[in-house]
Design a protein around this motif. Structure first.
Motif, PDB file in Angstrom:
ATOM      1  N   ARG A 218      21.173  11.617  28.851  1.00 32.51           N
ATOM      2  CA  ARG A 218      22.130  12.248  27.720  1.00 32.51           C
ATOM      3  C   ARG A 218      21.701  11.135  26.474  1.00 32.51           C
ATOM      4  N   ARG A 219      20.573  10.444  26.415  1.00 27.84           N
ATOM      5  CA  ARG A 219      20.284   9.637  25.301  1.00 27.84           C
ATOM      6  C   ARG A 219      18.760  10.071  24.687  1.00 27.84           C
ATOM      7  N   LEU A 220      18.642   9.807  23.344  1.00 23.79           N
ATOM      8  CA  LEU A 220      17.315  10.001  22.735  1.00 23.79           C
ATOM      9  C   LEU A 220      17.060   8.796  22.245  1.00 23.79           C
TER      10      LEU A 220
ATOM     11  N   MET B 286      13.902   0.950  15.575  1.00 23.80           N
ATOM     12  CA  MET B 286      14.233   2.151  16.451  1.00 23.80           C
ATOM     13  C   MET B 286      15.783   2.034  16.843  1.00 23.80           C
ATOM     14  N   ALA B 287      16.008   3.206  17.391  1.00 22.08           N
ATOM     15  CA  ALA B 287      17.459   3.316  17.957  1.00 22.08           C
ATOM     16  C   ALA B 287      17.508   4.009  18.868  1.00 22.08           C
ATOM     17  N   VAL B 288      18.746   4.251  19.719  1.00 27.69           N
ATOM     18  CA  VAL B 288      19.217   4.943  20.777  1.00 27.69           C
ATOM     19  C   VAL B 288      20.170   5.542  20.469  1.00 27.69           C
ATOM     20  N   LEU B 289      20.177   6.970  20.570  1.00 28.64           N
ATOM     21  CA  LEU B 289      21.511   7.740  20.429  1.00 28.64           C
ATOM     22  C   LEU B 289      21.892   8.435  21.632  1.00 28.64           C
ATOM     23  N   LEU B 290      23.375   8.513  21.667  1.00 24.75           N
ATOM     24  CA  LEU B 290      23.949   8.798  22.924  1.00 24.75           C
ATOM     25  C   LEU B 290      24.712  10.206  22.400  1.00 24.75           C
ATOM     26  N   TYR B 291      24.555  11.156  23.805  1.00 25.17           N
ATOM     27  CA  TYR B 291      25.034  12.345  23.466  1.00 25.17           C
ATOM     28  C   TYR B 291      26.102  12.700  24.551  1.00 25.17           C
TER      29      TYR B 291
ATOM     30  N   VAL C  36      22.875  18.493  25.781  1.00 28.18           N
ATOM     31  CA  VAL C  36      23.388  18.220  24.349  1.00 28.18           C
ATOM     32  C   VAL C  36      22.356  17.501  23.554  1.00 28.18           C
ATOM     33  N   ALA C  37      21.721  16.446  24.224  1.00 27.69           N
ATOM     34  CA  ALA C  37      20.651  15.555  23.802  1.00 27.69           C
ATOM     35  C   ALA C  37      19.351  16.331  23.616  1.00 27.69           C
ATOM     36  N   LEU C  38      19.116  17.406  24.303  1.00 24.89           N
ATOM     37  CA  LEU C  38      17.750  18.295  24.310  1.00 24.89           C
ATOM     38  C   LEU C  38      17.945  18.981  23.358  1.00 24.89           C
ATOM     39  N   ASN C  39      19.021  19.899  22.847  1.00 18.26           N
ATOM     40  CA  ASN C  39      19.376  20.494  21.969  1.00 18.26           C
ATOM     41  C   ASN C  39      19.059  19.657  20.380  1.00 18.26           C
ATOM     42  N   ALA C  40      19.760  18.609  20.313  1.00 20.41           N
ATOM     43  CA  ALA C  40      19.595  17.551  19.518  1.00 20.41           C
ATOM     44  C   ALA C  40      18.212  17.178  19.105  1.00 20.41           C
ATOM     45  N   LEU C  41      17.306  17.138  20.142  1.00 19.40           N
ATOM     46  CA  LEU C  41      15.895  16.709  20.074  1.00 19.40           C
ATOM     47  C   LEU C  41      15.161  17.676  19.291  1.00 19.40           C
TER      48      LEU C  41
END
Length: 215
Positions: free
Chosen positions: A144-146, A176-181, A186-191
């Motif tokens: 669940r991370r991007l 760079m950064a790591v986002l948590l969903y 939800v992470a793939l939709n955010a991608l």
């Protein structure tokens, strides 16, 4: 000349010296056959079952298998951390329906079957969805991370707000950064939103395959 398997017991009884050599090789051959054969079938099954969001990391393409689950469990009889040597098993999903074990990554069994829908809708791990590597046919866990690239901490925070996530880690020197969903879905939709939103950020999912260790 090939010795039929039906003659092996007699051969082993009448030739003790040969038996010490034949037995280990025979058992190793049989174990290898049992472990390797289902892997080829499971790889084809995952490829055929892939029906969810597709994405790429570099030149490697993946597609989510929405009927597959990542279920924490003990090691299989073959003791592998990948899908290349795995004895086929059958387990039960959250609703009691049958689900075949088609792969393994770390301590997670990859099951296929039972109730349809994303992994977050079942009793399986809410941390991971299951995807298939379309080049190798092997399973992969989608977290669940991007990962964001070419972003400042402020930019990463803005992207997170816009896509319903939060900044888990920011590394300014590396931009760079790591986002948590809330879930892999939800992470793939955010991608998709990041890739089509014109923010200039480069993003990719966190994908774990057999040679990596899940969090």
């Amino acid at each position: 000349m090939t010795t039929p398997l039906s003659f092996l017991p007699a051969l082993l009884r009448t030739a003790p010296a040969a038996a010490s050599l034949v037995r280990p090789r025979l058992w190793l051959t049989l174990l290898s056959s049992l472990c390797a054969a289902p892997a080829m079938a499971s790889d084809a099954v995952l490829l055929n079952a892939a029906d969810g969001p597709a994405f790429s990391i570099g030149r490697t393409s993946y597609q989510v298998v929405t009927a597959a689950r990542a279920v924490a469990g003990a090691a299989t009889a073959c003791g592998s951390t990948g899908s290349s040597v795995l004895i086929a098993q059958v387990t039960r999903d959250a609703t009691g329906g049958s689900a075949a074990v088609v792969g393994r990554i770390g301590n997670y069994r990859i099951t296929l079957g039972g109730t349809a829908g994303h992994v977050t809708q079942s009793a399986a791990s809410s941390e991971y969805a299951v995807a298939v590597n379309q080049q190798t046919g092997g399973p992969a866990l989608v977290s669940r991370r991007l990962k964001l690239f070419k972003v400042s901490p402020d930019k990463a925070a803005a992207v997170a707000r816009q896509t319903g996530g939060s900044v888990e880690v920011a590394v300014p020197p590396a931009s760079m950064a790591v986002l948590l969903y809330a879930s892999p879905t939800v992470a793939l939709n955010a991608l998709q939103a990041i890739q089509t939103g014109g923010s200039g950020a480069q993003a990719e999912p966190e994908v774990i395959q057999a040679f990596m260790t899940p969090r």
